[in-house]
Design an enzyme around this catalytic site. Structure first.
Site, PDB file in Angstrom:
ATOM      1  CB  CYS A   1      -1.020  -0.160   0.758  1.00  0.00           C
ATOM      2  SG  CYS A   1      -0.209  -0.616   2.976  1.00  0.00           S
TER       3      CYS A   1
ATOM      4  CG  HIS B   1      -4.492   0.429   4.518  1.00  0.00           C
ATOM      5  ND1 HIS B   1      -4.344  -0.500   3.706  1.00  0.00           N
ATOM      6  CD2 HIS B   1      -5.630   0.813   3.980  1.00  0.00           C
ATOM      7  CE1 HIS B   1      -4.861  -0.005   2.491  1.00  0.00           C
ATOM      8  NE2 HIS B   1      -5.602   0.373   2.975  1.00  0.00           N
TER       9      HIS B   1
ATOM     10  CG  ASP C   1      -7.430   2.443   0.234  1.00  0.00           C
ATOM     11  OD1 ASP C   1      -6.743   1.378   0.515  1.00  0.00           O
ATOM     12  OD2 ASP C   1      -8.289   1.668   1.240  1.00  0.00           O
TER      13      ASP C   1
END
Length: 99
Positions: A4, A56, A79
């Site tokens: 991520c 995250h 995202d």
């Protein structure tokens, strides 16, 4: 597919220099390194697509006031791991992904 933080890094590379001050990279974690995030592509469809990450990373775009008023949205979330629209209104992301 990347991690991520690498995905966000790639997104940031495409932001024009004069707009960089509108974007923020956000690391989401906690002391237990177990962060539930819903509406994730890897999530269990029977549990509202929840995934437990150790951390995250997302990208937030704080829209300028004139655009914010026009679109009735103050900020957008990027995202790449999410099932939600890309980008998504930050209010919707918080309600549906972070709870």
């Amino acid at each position: 597919c990347y991690y991520c933080e690498e995905n966000v890094w790639w997104l940031c590379r495409n932001i024009p220099d004069d707009l960089l001050n509108q974007f923020f990279v956000v690391f989401i974690s906690n002391s237990k390194h177990r962060v539930p995030v819903w509406q994730q592509l890897l999530g269990d469809k029977n549990k509202d697509f929840v995934t437990i990450w150790d951390y995250h990373v997302i990208l937030i775009h704080m829209l300028p006031p004139d655009i914010s008023r026009e679109q009735n949205v103050s900020s957008l979330i990027y995202d790449l791991d999410s099932c939600l629209p890309f980008p998504v209104d930050a209010k919707i992301y918080v309600q549906r992904a972070l709870r």
